[in-house]
Design a protein around this motif. Structure first.
Motif, PDB file in Angstrom:
ATOM      1  N   GLY A   1       0.788  -1.381   0.079  1.00  0.00           N
ATOM      2  CA  GLY A   1       0.373  -0.186  -0.168  1.00  0.00           C
ATOM      3  C   GLY A   1       0.597   1.269  -0.379  1.00  0.00           C
ATOM      4  O   GLY A   1       0.257   2.548   0.420  1.00  0.00           O
ATOM      5  N   HIS A   2       2.233   1.327   0.493  1.00  0.00           N
ATOM      6  CA  HIS A   2       2.767   2.615   0.175  1.00  0.00           C
ATOM      7  C   HIS A   2       2.818   3.016  -1.600  1.00  0.00           C
ATOM      8  O   HIS A   2       3.080   2.313  -1.956  1.00  0.00           O
ATOM      9  CB  HIS A   2       4.398   1.621   0.366  1.00  0.00           C
ATOM     10  CG  HIS A   2       4.245   1.627   1.745  1.00  0.00           C
ATOM     11  ND1 HIS A   2       4.452   2.192   2.836  1.00  0.00           N
ATOM     12  CD2 HIS A   2       4.768   0.272   1.849  1.00  0.00           C
ATOM     13  CE1 HIS A   2       4.116   1.252   4.133  1.00  0.00           C
ATOM     14  NE2 HIS A   2       4.478   0.003   3.739  1.00  0.00           N
ATOM     15  N   ARG A   3       3.354   4.091  -1.059  1.00  0.00           N
ATOM     16  CA  ARG A   3       2.919   4.983  -2.356  1.00  0.00           C
ATOM     17  C   ARG A   3       3.965   6.187  -2.533  1.00  0.00           C
ATOM     18  O   ARG A   3       4.910   6.027  -4.005  1.00  0.00           O
ATOM     19  CB  ARG A   3       1.645   5.521  -2.880  1.00  0.00           C
ATOM     20  CG  ARG A   3       0.253   4.275  -2.940  1.00  0.00           C
ATOM     21  CD  ARG A   3       0.657   3.946  -4.397  1.00  0.00           C
ATOM     22  NE  ARG A   3      -0.468   3.141  -4.817  1.00  0.00           N
ATOM     23  CZ  ARG A   3      -0.308   1.849  -3.980  1.00  0.00           C
ATOM     24  NH1 ARG A   3       0.598   1.091  -3.319  1.00  0.00           N
ATOM     25  NH2 ARG A   3      -1.280   0.917  -4.339  1.00  0.00           N
ATOM     26  N   ASN A   4       4.920   6.611  -1.532  1.00  0.00           N
ATOM     27  CA  ASN A   4       5.964   7.384  -1.257  1.00  0.00           C
ATOM     28  C   ASN A   4       6.829   6.893  -1.212  1.00  0.00           C
ATOM     29  O   ASN A   4       6.756   7.164  -0.241  1.00  0.00           O
ATOM     30  CB  ASN A   4       5.149   8.936  -1.228  1.00  0.00           C
ATOM     31  CG  ASN A   4       4.457   9.222  -1.193  1.00  0.00           C
ATOM     32  OD1 ASN A   4       3.660   9.811  -2.686  1.00  0.00           O
ATOM     33  ND2 ASN A   4       3.284   9.884  -1.031  1.00  0.00           N
ATOM     34  N   ILE A   5       7.878   6.063  -2.318  1.00  0.00           N
ATOM     35  CA  ILE A   5       8.929   5.297  -1.761  1.00  0.00           C
ATOM     36  C   ILE A   5      10.345   6.310  -2.364  1.00  0.00           C
ATOM     37  O   ILE A   5      10.622   6.446  -3.275  1.00  0.00           O
ATOM     38  CB  ILE A   5       8.824   4.362  -2.362  1.00  0.00           C
ATOM     39  CG1 ILE A   5       7.684   3.758  -1.819  1.00  0.00           C
ATOM     40  CG2 ILE A   5      10.011   3.115  -2.006  1.00  0.00           C
ATOM     41  CD1 ILE A   5       6.496   2.106  -3.096  1.00  0.00           C
TER      42      ILE A   5
ATOM     43  N   ASP B   1       6.378   7.416   2.510  1.00  0.00           N
ATOM     44  CA  ASP B   1       5.793   6.623   3.487  1.00  0.00           C
ATOM     45  C   ASP B   1       6.507   5.569   3.690  1.00  0.00           C
ATOM     46  O   ASP B   1       6.329   4.005   5.020  1.00  0.00           O
ATOM     47  CB  ASP B   1       4.879   5.742   3.404  1.00  0.00           C
ATOM     48  CG  ASP B   1       4.139   6.227   1.775  1.00  0.00           C
ATOM     49  OD1 ASP B   1       4.587   5.358   1.573  1.00  0.00           O
ATOM     50  OD2 ASP B   1       3.190   5.635   1.314  1.00  0.00           O
ATOM     51  N   ALA B   2       7.840   5.000   2.888  1.00  0.00           N
ATOM     52  CA  ALA B   2       8.655   3.805   2.677  1.00  0.00           C
ATOM     53  C   ALA B   2      10.040   4.316   2.317  1.00  0.00           C
ATOM     54  O   ALA B   2      10.141   5.181   1.530  1.00  0.00           O
ATOM     55  CB  ALA B   2       7.840   2.337   1.576  1.00  0.00           C
ATOM     56  N   LEU B   3      11.066   2.798   2.393  1.00  0.00           N
ATOM     57  CA  LEU B   3      12.131   3.155   2.079  1.00  0.00           C
ATOM     58  C   LEU B   3      13.006   2.496   1.989  1.00  0.00           C
ATOM     59  O   LEU B   3      12.864   1.246   1.937  1.00  0.00           O
ATOM     60  CB  LEU B   3      12.575   3.871   3.222  1.00  0.00           C
ATOM     61  CG  LEU B   3      14.401   4.281   2.601  1.00  0.00           C
ATOM     62  CD1 LEU B   3      14.631   4.959   2.407  1.00  0.00           C
ATOM     63  CD2 LEU B   3      14.858   5.072   4.386  1.00  0.00           C
TER      64      LEU B   3
ATOM     65  N   ILE C   1      10.129   8.191  14.086  1.00  0.00           N
ATOM     66  CA  ILE C   1       8.956   8.089  13.436  1.00  0.00           C
ATOM     67  C   ILE C   1       9.497   6.235  13.710  1.00  0.00           C
ATOM     68  O   ILE C   1      10.915   5.884  12.730  1.00  0.00           O
ATOM     69  CB  ILE C   1       9.834   8.601  12.039  1.00  0.00           C
ATOM     70  CG1 ILE C   1       9.851   9.822  12.006  1.00  0.00           C
ATOM     71  CG2 ILE C   1       9.374   7.739  10.533  1.00  0.00           C
ATOM     72  CD1 ILE C   1      10.920  10.556  10.118  1.00  0.00           C
ATOM     73  N   ARG C   2       7.983   5.742  13.497  1.00  0.00           N
ATOM     74  CA  ARG C   2       8.588   3.837  14.045  1.00  0.00           C
ATOM     75  C   ARG C   2       8.571   3.226  12.707  1.00  0.00           C
ATOM     76  O   ARG C   2       8.168   3.435  11.289  1.00  0.00           O
ATOM     77  CB  ARG C   2       7.415   3.713  14.772  1.00  0.00           C
ATOM     78  CG  ARG C   2       7.062   4.832  16.183  1.00  0.00           C
ATOM     79  CD  ARG C   2       6.021   3.835  16.364  1.00  0.00           C
ATOM     80  NE  ARG C   2       4.493   4.902  15.530  1.00  0.00           N
ATOM     81  CZ  ARG C   2       3.162   4.355  15.716  1.00  0.00           C
ATOM     82  NH1 ARG C   2       2.972   3.515  16.129  1.00  0.00           N
ATOM     83  NH2 ARG C   2       2.688   5.064  14.254  1.00  0.00           N
ATOM     84  N   VAL C   3       9.498   2.518  12.768  1.00  0.00           N
ATOM     85  CA  VAL C   3       9.153   0.937  11.830  1.00  0.00           C
ATOM     86  C   VAL C   3       9.133   0.092  12.286  1.00  0.00           C
ATOM     87  O   VAL C   3       9.424  -0.725  13.481  1.00  0.00           O
ATOM     88  CB  VAL C   3      11.101   1.235  10.599  1.00  0.00           C
ATOM     89  CG1 VAL C   3      11.826  -0.081  10.043  1.00  0.00           C
ATOM     90  CG2 VAL C   3      11.744   2.659  10.169  1.00  0.00           C
ATOM     91  N   PRO C   4       8.184  -0.659  11.045  1.00  0.00           N
ATOM     92  CA  PRO C   4       7.455  -0.269  10.554  1.00  0.00           C
ATOM     93  C   PRO C   4       6.851   0.392  10.131  1.00  0.00           C
ATOM     94  O   PRO C   4       5.952   1.104   9.334  1.00  0.00           O
ATOM     95  CB  PRO C   4       7.517  -1.492   9.687  1.00  0.00           C
ATOM     96  CG  PRO C   4       7.399  -2.647  10.837  1.00  0.00           C
ATOM     97  CD  PRO C   4       7.594  -1.840  11.661  1.00  0.00           C
ATOM     98  N   GLU C   5       5.647   1.236  11.463  1.00  0.00           N
ATOM     99  CA  GLU C   5       4.214   1.172  11.727  1.00  0.00           C
ATOM    100  C   GLU C   5       4.759   3.129  10.616  1.00  0.00           C
ATOM    101  O   GLU C   5       3.286   3.343   9.946  1.00  0.00           O
ATOM    102  CB  GLU C   5       4.024   1.741  12.802  1.00  0.00           C
ATOM    103  CG  GLU C   5       4.300   0.722  13.707  1.00  0.00           C
ATOM    104  CD  GLU C   5       5.659  -0.048  14.159  1.00  0.00           C
ATOM    105  OE1 GLU C   5       5.344  -1.027  14.700  1.00  0.00           O
ATOM    106  OE2 GLU C   5       6.735   0.398  13.594  1.00  0.00           O
ATOM    107  N   ASP C   6       5.534   3.719  10.737  1.00  0.00           N
ATOM    108  CA  ASP C   6       5.590   4.717  10.076  1.00  0.00           C
ATOM    109  C   ASP C   6       5.443   4.808   8.484  1.00  0.00           C
ATOM    110  O   ASP C   6       5.652   5.812   7.139  1.00  0.00           O
ATOM    111  CB  ASP C   6       5.764   5.979  10.866  1.00  0.00           C
ATOM    112  CG  ASP C   6       5.050   6.264  12.000  1.00  0.00           C
ATOM    113  OD1 ASP C   6       4.245   6.207  12.342  1.00  0.00           O
ATOM    114  OD2 ASP C   6       5.613   6.381  13.432  1.00  0.00           O
ATOM    115  N   VAL C   7       7.013   4.540   8.651  1.00  0.00           N
ATOM    116  CA  VAL C   7       8.179   4.395   7.133  1.00  0.00           C
ATOM    117  C   VAL C   7       8.224   2.713   7.409  1.00  0.00           C
ATOM    118  O   VAL C   7       8.680   1.965   8.147  1.00  0.00           O
ATOM    119  CB  VAL C   7       9.033   4.656   7.222  1.00  0.00           C
ATOM    120  CG1 VAL C   7       9.218   4.664   5.956  1.00  0.00           C
ATOM    121  CG2 VAL C   7       8.007   6.462   7.622  1.00  0.00           C
TER     122      VAL C   7
ATOM    123  N   SER D   1       9.627  -4.381   6.572  1.00  0.00           N
ATOM    124  CA  SER D   1       8.215  -3.676   5.581  1.00  0.00           C
ATOM    125  C   SER D   1       6.996  -3.889   6.286  1.00  0.00           C
ATOM    126  O   SER D   1       6.040  -3.282   5.816  1.00  0.00           O
ATOM    127  CB  SER D   1       8.863  -4.823   4.519  1.00  0.00           C
ATOM    128  OG  SER D   1       8.364  -6.049   4.721  1.00  0.00           O
ATOM    129  N   GLY D   2       7.027  -4.590   6.826  1.00  0.00           N
ATOM    130  CA  GLY D   2       5.699  -4.659   8.400  1.00  0.00           C
ATOM    131  C   GLY D   2       5.063  -5.326   8.112  1.00  0.00           C
ATOM    132  O   GLY D   2       3.282  -5.330   8.500  1.00  0.00           O
TER     133      GLY D   2
END
Length: 349
Positions: free
Chosen positions: A180-184, A242-244, A264-270, A334-335
Motif C-alpha cells: 500500500g505504499h506510494r511515496n517510496i 511512507d517507505a524506504l 519515526i517508527r519502523v515499520p509503523e510509520d515508514v 516492511s511491516g
C-alpha cells in the motif's frame, strides 16, 4: 649479518644436484624416496626457504590472486573476501586482499602493485565506474595481460559475475507497493550498483506511481553512516515518504537509526527494505526485510570464471557474464510481521 641459504647449499648438504633439489621442492616425479628424504632433511637443517620470485620467473606463475574490495569493515565485503579466499585456497592459490575505501588513487596503486608482483589473476570488486572511467587504468591492465574478473557488467571487455540486481530491486519495491505504499524513497547510487536504482525506477513506473526525484538520494559510501546522513537530509527536505528502499543493508541500518532518532517508527510509520541479506539483517531490530544475494555462489562463480580466463591465451579470452538469482526475504521492517525462519546464520555463509 644474516646469510641467506641458497638452493646450491641445500644440494651440497644433501649430496645431490641443484636440479634434483628443485624437483623435490616442486613436487615433481622421478626422484626416489631416499633422495627426497635427504633433500627434505637438508632443507630443514639449513632452514631453507625457496625464492618465490625466482620460481615465478621460471614457472611464470606465482600461485597468487589479487582481490580488491571497497571496504573490509563492511560485513558484505568481509564475507565475500572470506568466501573467495577459502575457495582460492582449495584451488591452490593464496590471496592478496586490498581495501580501497572507494578511493580511485588506492585502486590504481593496488592494481599496479598486483601487476608488478605478477599475480596470476585479479578479482576486482571495487566500484566499477572507477575502472571503466579510467582509460589509463584499463590500458595498463590490457598491456599486462593479467586475467581479471569483476562483479559489475558495466566494465566493457571484462568477464563478470553479478546478482540479478534489476529484478531483485524491482521485487523489493513491488513488495512495498503491494503493501500500500506510494511515496517510496531510495538511498543508493553507483557505489552500490546503479542497477538497483534502475529496478526501483522500473517498479515505480510499471505501477504508474509518481517518480519524485527528490526522494532519490545518492551516497558516496556503503556504510551505516552514509545511510544515516542521507536519511537526515531527506527528513530536512520536508519531502513526504511512507517507505524506504536502500541499496544495501548497511545503508538501511543507518537510515533506521536516523528514523528512530526522529521518533519515526519502523515499520509503523515508514517501511524499510534493504539489499544483500548480510548476517546482521536477521539480528537487527526490527529484523530487516531485504534482498538476499547468495555470497557463496557468487564467490565460487567468480573464481571459476577467473580460473577459466587464466587457462586462456590473452587473445582468446571472450568476456562472459554470469547472473546469479536473488531472493526477497520478508521480515519485520516492511511491516508484514513475518520473520524468515533462518534467524541466525545462513548455511552458505
Amino acid at each position: 649479518m644474516i646469510i641467506k641459504t641458497t638452493i646450491k647449499d641445500v644440494a651440497k648438504k644433501a649430496g645431490v644436484s641443484i636440479s634434483t633439489v628443485s624437483r623435490v621442492i616442486n613436487g615433481m616425479d622421478r626422484v626416489s624416496k631416499s633422495t627426497t628424504k635427504k633433500v627434505q632433511l637438508a632443507v630443514e637443517t639449513l632452514n631453507f626457504y625457496p625464492d618465490h620470485v625466482a620460481r615465478a620467473m621460471i614457472n611464470k606463475k606465482t600461485q597468487t590472486i589479487g582481490l580488491i574490495v571497497p571496504q573490509l569493515s563492511n560485513e558484505y565485503w568481509a564475507l565475500m573476501s572470506e568466501v573467495i579466499q577459502n575457495q582460492l585456497w582449495l584451488n591452490g592459490y593464496t590471496t592478496l586482499i586490498s581495501s580501497t575505501d572507494n578511493e580511485t588513487d588506492k585502486e590504481n596503486a593496488y592494481l599496479k602493485m598486483y601487476i608488478e608482483r605478477r599475480v596470476d589473476g585479479i578479482i576486482y570488486c571495487a566500484p566499477s565506474q572507477h575502472l571503466s572511467g579510467d582509460q589509463q587504468q584499463m590500458d595498463m591492465l590490457k598491456r599486462s595481460g593479467v586475467p581479471i574478473v569483476t562483479l559489475d557488467p558495466s566494465v566493457v571487455g571484462i568477464s563478470c559475475v553479478t546478482g540479478d540486481h534489476l529484478l531483485g530491486s524491482f521485487n523489493a519495491v513491488e513488495h512495498l507497493i503491494q503493501l500500500g505504499h506510494r511515496n517510496i524513497a531510495y538511498i543508493g547510487g553507483p557505489v552500490v550498483s546503479i542497477e538497483r536504482e534502475f529496478g526501483y525506477r522500473k517498479a515505480m513506473m510499471m505501477h504508474r506511481l509518481n517518480l519524485n526525484e527528490a526522494l532519490i538520494l545518492t551516497v558516496n559510501g556503503q556504510t551505516p553512516k552514509e545511510g544515516y546522513r542521507a536519511l537526515q537530509q531527506l527528513l530536512a527536505s520536508g519531502e513526504k515518504f511512507d517507505a524506504l528502499f536502500c541499496g544495501n543493508d548497511m545503508l538501511a541500518f543507518g537510515a533506521i537509526k536516523a528514523l528512530e532518532e526522529a521518533n519515526i517508527r519502523v515499520p509503523e510509520d515508514v517501511a524499510v527494505v534493504g539489499y544483500d541479506d548480510i548476517q546482521s539483517a536477521s539480528l537487527f531490530k526490527p529484523t530487516l526485510t531485504t534482498v538476499r544475494q547468495p555470497i557463496s555462489d557468487i564467490g565460487k562463480e567468480l573464481i571459476g570464471l577467473l580460473l577459466q580466463c587464466m587457462d586462456q591465451e590473452v587473445g582468446n579470452r571472450t568476456p562472459r557474464k554470469i547472473v546469479v538469482p536473488t531472493e526477497l526475504i520478508v521480515r519485520e521492517s516492511s511491516g508484514v510481521g513475518k520473520q524468515d525462519e533462518t534467524f541466525f546464520f545462513h548455511e552458505e555463509r
